[in-house]
Design a protein around this motif. Sequence first.
Motif, mmCIF file in Angstrom:
data_model
loop_
_atom_site.group_PDB
_atom_site.id
_atom_site.type_symbol
_atom_site.label_atom_id
_atom_site.label_comp_id
_atom_site.label_asym_id
_atom_site.label_seq_id
_atom_site.Cartn_x
_atom_site.Cartn_y
_atom_site.Cartn_z
ATOM 1 N N ASP A 50 0.850 -1.188 0.000
ATOM 2 C CA ASP A 50 0.000 0.000 0.000
ATOM 3 C C ASP A 50 0.887 1.239 0.000
ATOM 4 O O ASP A 50 0.884 2.040 0.932
ATOM 5 C CB ASP A 50 -0.912 -0.018 1.234
ATOM 6 C CG ASP A 50 -1.991 1.048 1.159
ATOM 7 O OD1 ASP A 50 -2.310 1.493 0.047
ATOM 8 O OD2 ASP A 50 -2.525 1.426 2.222
ATOM 9 N N ALA A 51 1.678 1.380 -1.073
ATOM 10 C CA ALA A 51 2.699 2.424 -1.125
ATOM 11 C C ALA A 51 2.747 3.071 -2.505
ATOM 12 O O ALA A 51 3.812 3.403 -3.020
ATOM 13 C CB ALA A 51 4.060 1.824 -0.775
ATOM 14 N N GLY A 52 1.569 3.249 -3.116
ATOM 15 C CA GLY A 52 1.508 3.857 -4.433
ATOM 16 C C GLY A 52 1.755 5.352 -4.395
ATOM 17 O O GLY A 52 1.998 5.948 -3.344
ATOM 18 N N LYS A 53 1.677 5.972 -5.570
ATOM 19 C CA LYS A 53 1.956 7.400 -5.682
ATOM 20 C C LYS A 53 1.011 8.242 -4.836
ATOM 21 O O LYS A 53 1.374 9.334 -4.400
ATOM 22 C CB LYS A 53 1.849 7.831 -7.143
ATOM 23 C CG LYS A 53 2.891 7.214 -8.062
ATOM 24 C CD LYS A 53 2.652 7.627 -9.517
ATOM 25 C CE LYS A 53 3.617 6.914 -10.461
ATOM 26 N NZ LYS A 53 3.330 7.263 -11.884
ATOM 27 N N CYS A 54 -0.201 7.732 -4.597
ATOM 28 C CA CYS A 54 -1.182 8.511 -3.845
ATOM 29 C C CYS A 54 -0.869 8.587 -2.358
ATOM 30 O O CYS A 54 -1.582 9.249 -1.599
ATOM 31 C CB CYS A 54 -2.588 7.954 -4.046
ATOM 32 S SG CYS A 54 -2.862 6.327 -3.285
ATOM 33 N N LYS A 55 0.174 7.902 -1.929
ATOM 34 C CA LYS A 55 0.535 7.926 -0.508
ATOM 35 C C LYS A 55 1.583 8.988 -0.173
ATOM 36 O O LYS A 55 2.010 9.107 0.989
ATOM 37 C CB LYS A 55 1.054 6.549 -0.076
ATOM 38 C CG LYS A 55 0.015 5.439 -0.198
ATOM 39 C CD LYS A 55 -1.214 5.726 0.646
ATOM 40 C CE LYS A 55 -2.247 4.624 0.516
ATOM 41 N NZ LYS A 55 -3.450 4.888 1.321
ATOM 42 N N GLY A 56 2.016 9.739 -1.162
ATOM 43 C CA GLY A 56 3.015 10.766 -0.881
ATOM 44 C C GLY A 56 3.187 11.719 -2.040
ATOM 45 O O GLY A 56 2.711 11.477 -3.149
ATOM 46 N N LEU A 57 3.888 12.819 -1.784
ATOM 47 C CA LEU A 57 4.128 13.839 -2.793
ATOM 48 C C LEU A 57 5.613 13.938 -3.127
ATOM 49 O O LEU A 57 6.457 13.271 -2.523
ATOM 50 C CB LEU A 57 3.615 15.194 -2.286
ATOM 51 C CG LEU A 57 2.087 15.336 -2.127
ATOM 52 C CD1 LEU A 57 1.752 16.597 -1.340
ATOM 53 C CD2 LEU A 57 1.407 15.353 -3.483
ATOM 54 N N ASN A 58 5.917 14.771 -4.118
ATOM 55 C CA ASN A 58 7.300 15.138 -4.464
ATOM 56 C C ASN A 58 8.183 13.957 -4.857
ATOM 57 O O ASN A 58 9.390 13.976 -4.618
ATOM 58 C CB ASN A 58 7.950 15.913 -3.301
ATOM 59 C CG ASN A 58 7.093 17.083 -2.843
ATOM 60 O OD1 ASN A 58 6.662 17.139 -1.693
ATOM 61 N ND2 ASN A 58 6.808 18.002 -3.743
ATOM 62 N N GLY A 59 7.579 12.927 -5.418
ATOM 63 C CA GLY A 59 8.359 11.810 -5.927
ATOM 64 C C GLY A 59 8.832 10.814 -4.895
ATOM 65 O O GLY A 59 9.483 9.816 -5.251
ATOM 66 N N ILE A 60 8.534 11.024 -3.621
ATOM 67 C CA ILE A 60 9.039 10.139 -2.566
ATOM 68 C C ILE A 60 8.574 8.689 -2.741
ATOM 69 O O ILE A 60 9.366 7.757 -2.585
ATOM 70 C CB ILE A 60 8.663 10.683 -1.173
ATOM 71 C CG1 ILE A 60 9.324 12.043 -0.930
ATOM 72 C CG2 ILE A 60 9.074 9.697 -0.074
ATOM 73 C CD1 ILE A 60 10.851 12.038 -1.015
ATOM 74 N N PRO A 61 7.305 8.421 -3.092
ATOM 75 C CA PRO A 61 6.901 7.029 -3.320
ATOM 76 C C PRO A 61 7.724 6.350 -4.420
ATOM 77 O O PRO A 61 8.120 5.188 -4.282
ATOM 78 C CB PRO A 61 5.426 7.143 -3.711
ATOM 79 C CG PRO A 61 4.965 8.397 -3.061
ATOM 80 C CD PRO A 61 6.128 9.327 -3.163
#
Length: 419
Positions: A50-61
């Motif tokens: 559960d670590a897709g792009k929607c879980k963070g901003l600024n490229g961190i995922p």
Amino acid sequence: MLNRTEQPILQPIEKVDFVAPQKHSINAQVDLFHMKKVADETTRIDLYFDAGKCKGLNGIPAFTNGLLLSGTKDKSSLEINEAINSLGGFYESGLSIENSVVTIYCLREHAQSIFDTVLDAIKNVNFHEKEVTELLSDRKQKFSISMEKVSYGAQREFQKHLFASNEIYSSVSELEDFDNATIEQLKKFHTDFYKKGLKKVVVVGDLNDEIISSFIDTCRPIAKETVGTYDSSIVSNPGNFIIEKEGAIQTAIRVGRTLFNKNHSDYLEFLVLHTILGDYFGSRLMSNIREDKGYTYGIGTMVSELNQTGYFLTSTEVRKDVRDATLKEIQYEFERLQNELVQEDELELIKNYMLGQLLKSADGPYAMTDLFLSVQTHGKSLDFYNEAIDVIKAIDANRIQELAKTYLRWEDLTVVACG
């Protein structure tokens, strides 16, 4: 003896006997699915986080996903990769809006060893400064190259407007993200979404119960203990968005809207409409814009699904001088489906094509597993595909026209052109 001068009797498709993988519980929220009926020695293992792009901003995922096998305090990335390669295995890590997936490919005799190596690397990744710096530098260079491509520019702009109501879903990478990312941010994301973020394991291969039990025990400490949450009410921003790119020879076009996933009552019928429009080589968009007008090498439509929603997309690249003409023809084909009934011979062709593709997509244990995963995500069983057979066979031209009037109205669409 087979008489090759006579055409074989056509057998209508009534029902397909799908085979589901066996389900094993890791904890109350997370399962391992095992498709054991594999005739050869190959094995595939998928780890969903559960670590897709929607879980963070600024490229961190994305950065975290790229560093999962970059080394622990005891092993370097080179040692980890050599341990996998020496046994004939390899792995891939991928990232979507709502998922992070690590996939292992190997022979079954080495599945246990390679699985343990990969899980240890993911659990205990140390984010060495050298590895982080190299990844960010490499990704920054690739990003700069991608930004010169009209297809990349169109997709970025389309994502912003498609998911306009949700800041995280609509966010795209910027050049400064590669300079501003810190090891502390990566470690925190890993702790929050990987150390307790495993949400599904899928195994395809003739592995015995002892190995499967070992996988379950190894995964249990990082399995999620809560149900994942995802946006179910995303609203797109309709309108025309033109990005002029100096020096570009081609223009990339994206036309689409937010839609739905398999849980919507119109989903299966909409797939028929989408196939007529642009989902096979003889589709209306291909026949018009490629074969008749010669504006492009290819144009097509797709229906993409998220956990709680989905979207519809038309995509192509054309010469810059025919951008407006292409958009006019796309709109024409959308409106033709609203204003004219599909002829019976075309509809029959589409139905036979779709039923044939369904059979093809169920060929073998790997394909069957992928079909299962496509419905399992939305809480459905493999019976969904036999329901699809009934819907495809039953739909008529009037219903297709009704769907087109509901979902293909030009004023409801996001139209992006970059070039």
